[in-house]
Design a protein around this motif. Structure first.
Motif, PDB file in Angstrom:
ATOM      1  N   UNK A  37     -12.907 -30.739  19.244  1.00  0.00           N
ATOM      2  CA  UNK A  37     -11.901 -29.691  19.032  1.00  0.00           C
ATOM      3  C   UNK A  37     -12.519 -28.296  19.163  1.00  0.00           C
ATOM      4  N   UNK A  38     -11.673 -27.308  19.479  1.00  0.00           N
ATOM      5  CA  UNK A  38     -12.206 -25.946  19.717  1.00  0.00           C
ATOM      6  C   UNK A  38     -12.831 -25.356  18.456  1.00  0.00           C
ATOM      7  N   UNK A  39     -12.432 -25.848  17.267  1.00  0.00           N
ATOM      8  CA  UNK A  39     -12.998 -25.260  16.040  1.00  0.00           C
ATOM      9  C   UNK A  39     -14.093 -26.143  15.422  1.00  0.00           C
ATOM     10  N   UNK A  40     -14.680 -27.052  16.217  1.00  0.00           N
ATOM     11  CA  UNK A  40     -15.729 -27.921  15.663  1.00  0.00           C
ATOM     12  C   UNK A  40     -16.951 -27.071  15.252  1.00  0.00           C
ATOM     13  N   UNK A  41     -17.472 -27.291  14.011  1.00  0.00           N
ATOM     14  CA  UNK A  41     -18.573 -26.443  13.518  1.00  0.00           C
ATOM     15  C   UNK A  41     -19.831 -26.485  14.396  1.00  0.00           C
ATOM     16  N   UNK A  42     -20.069 -27.625  15.071  1.00  0.00           N
ATOM     17  CA  UNK A  42     -21.253 -27.734  15.923  1.00  0.00           C
ATOM     18  C   UNK A  42     -21.308 -26.669  17.017  1.00  0.00           C
ATOM     19  N   UNK A  43     -20.164 -26.119  17.366  1.00  0.00           N
ATOM     20  CA  UNK A  43     -20.137 -25.098  18.426  1.00  0.00           C
ATOM     21  C   UNK A  43     -20.660 -23.739  17.969  1.00  0.00           C
ATOM     22  N   UNK A  44     -20.754 -23.515  16.641  1.00  0.00           N
ATOM     23  CA  UNK A  44     -21.044 -22.166  16.162  1.00  0.00           C
ATOM     24  C   UNK A  44     -22.465 -21.743  16.525  1.00  0.00           C
ATOM     25  N   UNK A  45     -22.665 -20.423  16.639  1.00  0.00           N
ATOM     26  CA  UNK A  45     -24.000 -19.902  16.935  1.00  0.00           C
ATOM     27  C   UNK A  45     -24.945 -20.156  15.770  1.00  0.00           C
ATOM     28  N   UNK A  46     -24.388 -20.473  14.589  1.00  0.00           N
ATOM     29  CA  UNK A  46     -25.255 -20.796  13.455  1.00  0.00           C
ATOM     30  C   UNK A  46     -25.866 -22.189  13.604  1.00  0.00           C
ATOM     31  N   UNK A  47     -25.219 -23.064  14.366  1.00  0.00           N
ATOM     32  CA  UNK A  47     -25.675 -24.452  14.458  1.00  0.00           C
ATOM     33  C   UNK A  47     -26.296 -24.828  15.805  1.00  0.00           C
ATOM     34  N   UNK A  48     -25.965 -24.071  16.867  1.00  0.00           N
ATOM     35  CA  UNK A  48     -26.460 -24.426  18.205  1.00  0.00           C
ATOM     36  C   UNK A  48     -27.152 -23.237  18.855  1.00  0.00           C
ATOM     37  N   UNK A  49     -27.998 -23.539  19.831  1.00  0.00           N
ATOM     38  CA  UNK A  49     -28.719 -22.480  20.557  1.00  0.00           C
ATOM     39  C   UNK A  49     -27.999 -22.137  21.847  1.00  0.00           C
ATOM     40  N   UNK A  50     -27.686 -20.866  21.997  1.00  0.00           N
ATOM     41  CA  UNK A  50     -27.003 -20.387  23.204  1.00  0.00           C
ATOM     42  C   UNK A  50     -27.924 -19.467  24.005  1.00  0.00           C
ATOM     43  N   UNK A  51     -27.960 -19.692  25.337  1.00  0.00           N
ATOM     44  CA  UNK A  51     -28.632 -18.760  26.238  1.00  0.00           C
ATOM     45  C   UNK A  51     -27.684 -17.581  26.442  1.00  0.00           C
TER      46      UNK A  51
END
Ligand code: PHE
Length: 419
Positions: free
Chosen positions: A77-91
């Motif tokens: 889902x679009x609001x899944x916590x795993x997507x947050x910048x607090x939990x995942x590394x974004x380039x």
């Protein structure tokens, strides 16, 4: 100001306002421990591969994926916590480090493979302690069958073969129902077919666990290895399960799995198949099999660590700790910047900062106090940072230098006021 570009695996990528991949993490990208000769994670990978000899063995997929591949395509889902910048590394907003090997499921299914294993480094922002590290290794495995009568016959025959092979073992398996109201077959699946596939998944994995753990300490006649299956939820499988192994008085989660979501197979252009997939954590299993006490050891280049695994005759070597060097903790207390109390520093941001300064010389980080001043409403936090090297004794000066590096980065980066 942060750099406008990052060089990752020899390629340049633009950064943006959500870039959060740190130098420590960048330095891990080329290492690919699961392919380094004699490394315990490589040994474990090949041991599992040897249990599935007729599967495709894949291990060279790039860790850089789109958020679409990592999440959307797998029905997160679009609001899944795993997507947050607090939990995942974004380039940047269009590119991230995969958080799981499932990110490649659709590509591999689309390439026509029906039985495969894929091993890779995965990245998640996390706390710091002996069993968490922001980079770890997963192996994804999957098998799909034709969803017609001939495919289901193949599943039944394989189930009979596997049950026969599993009938005697000294592993105690706590079982569960395969399909329940809270862990249902998918609407497009005949529940009897879903049941057959779930049984095939369970037998295939129990057979793997038997192969891995038989004869290992804790799996003797007197004290059999205990494995339990529990109901789980993943956005891209149903029914879904987690498997845990009882180790040193605790249940350790070692894998997630389930019947592959039909949406995944439709997107991969194999709509007339059905099957199962699992994702297992290699470090967790290796820590149990090889008696490795701290997850940082996997990154050690100390010959006293690596040489213990270079014995090619033995599939699994038991690690003999070469001594534990003294640890030294230091506390840091600070006031959060005024007016920012509701956007507190995220603990994962603090941990990445500490890792950037102290690398693997930090063993764990814990918040030991937090309070709000009743008069001026400011929030004060206190963290305890435990420093310990795996390879040598740290001198007082070295520890102090590390800690003052952490303190000054905290002031610069988060504008906190040290107490
Ligand atoms: N990708 C899941 C995880 O990392 C594990 C999983 C893989 C679950 C395949 C189901 C099927 O937690």
């Amino acid at each position: 100001a942060p750099p406008s570009h990052l060089t990752l695996l020899g390629q340049q990528y633009p950064t943006d306002s959500i870039t959060n991949i740190s130098p420590t993490i960048i330095s891990k990208l080329p290492l690919r421990l699961h392919t380094q000769p004699f490394h315990p994670l490589n040994t474990l990978r090949t041991l599992i591969e040897s249990h599935f000899p007729d599967y495709a063995h894949l291990s060279s997929f790039s860790p850089l994926v789109t958020p679409y591949k990592n999440f959307d395509e797998l029905s997160f889902p679009t609001d899944h916590p795993g997507r947050s910048v607090a939990d995942s590394y974004y380039v940047n907003k269009d590119l991230m480090l995969r958080t799981h090997t499932s990110a490649h499921e659709i590509d591999v299914f689309r390439s026509g493979k029906t039985k495969w294993l894929l091993t890779a480094d995965v990245y998640r922002r996390d706390e710091i302690d002996g069993s968490h590290y922001p980079v770890f290794h997963q192996m994804e495995g999957a098998r799909i069958f034709s969803s017609d009568a001939s495919g289901m016959k193949e599943v039944e025959e394989d189930n009979a073969r596997l049950s026969q092979h599993l009938s005697q073992s000294n592993i105690l398996i706590e079982d569960i129902l395969h399909i329940t109201p809270t862990n249902p077959a998918q609407p497009s699946h005949d529940p009897r077919h879903s049941e057959l596939v779930a049984v095939n998944l369970k037998l295939s994995l129990n057979s793997l666990l038997l192969h891995l753990f038989a004869g290992v300490a804790g799996a003797s006649k007197e004290e059999p290895l205990r494995v339990r299956w529990i109901e789980a939820y993943f956005p891209f499988t149903s029914p879904s399960y987690e498997v845990e192994v009882f180790f040193r008085g605790k249940w350790l989660e070692i894998l997630g799995c389930g019947v592959v979501g039909q949406a995944t197979l439709d997107r991969a252009d194999v709509p007339h198949k059905m099957g199962w997939a699992f994702g297992l954590g290699l470090e967790r299993i290796s820590m149990i099999l090889n008696s490795i006490p701290d997850i940082r050891l996997f990154w050690s280049t100390d010959p006293r660590f690596l040489s213990q695994f270079s014995n090619t005759d033995r599939k699994i070597s038991t690690f003999k700790p070469y001594s534990k060097y003294p640890s030294c903790f230091k506390d840091v207390s600070f006031w959060l910047p005024l007016g920012e109390d509701n956007k507190k520093i995220h603990e994962n941001d603090l941990c990445d900062l500490v890792r950037d300064v102290a690398g693997d010389l930090v063993e764990d980080v814990k918040m030991i106090d937090s309070f709000r001043h009743p008069k001026n409403n400011r929030t004060s936090l206190c963290y305890r940072i435990n420093y310990r090297s795996m390879d040598k004794s740290l001198s007082n000066e070295e520890t102090n230098a590390l800690h003052s590096g952490v303190v000054s980065r905290l002031q610069d980066q988060f504008r906190v006021e040290i107490r």
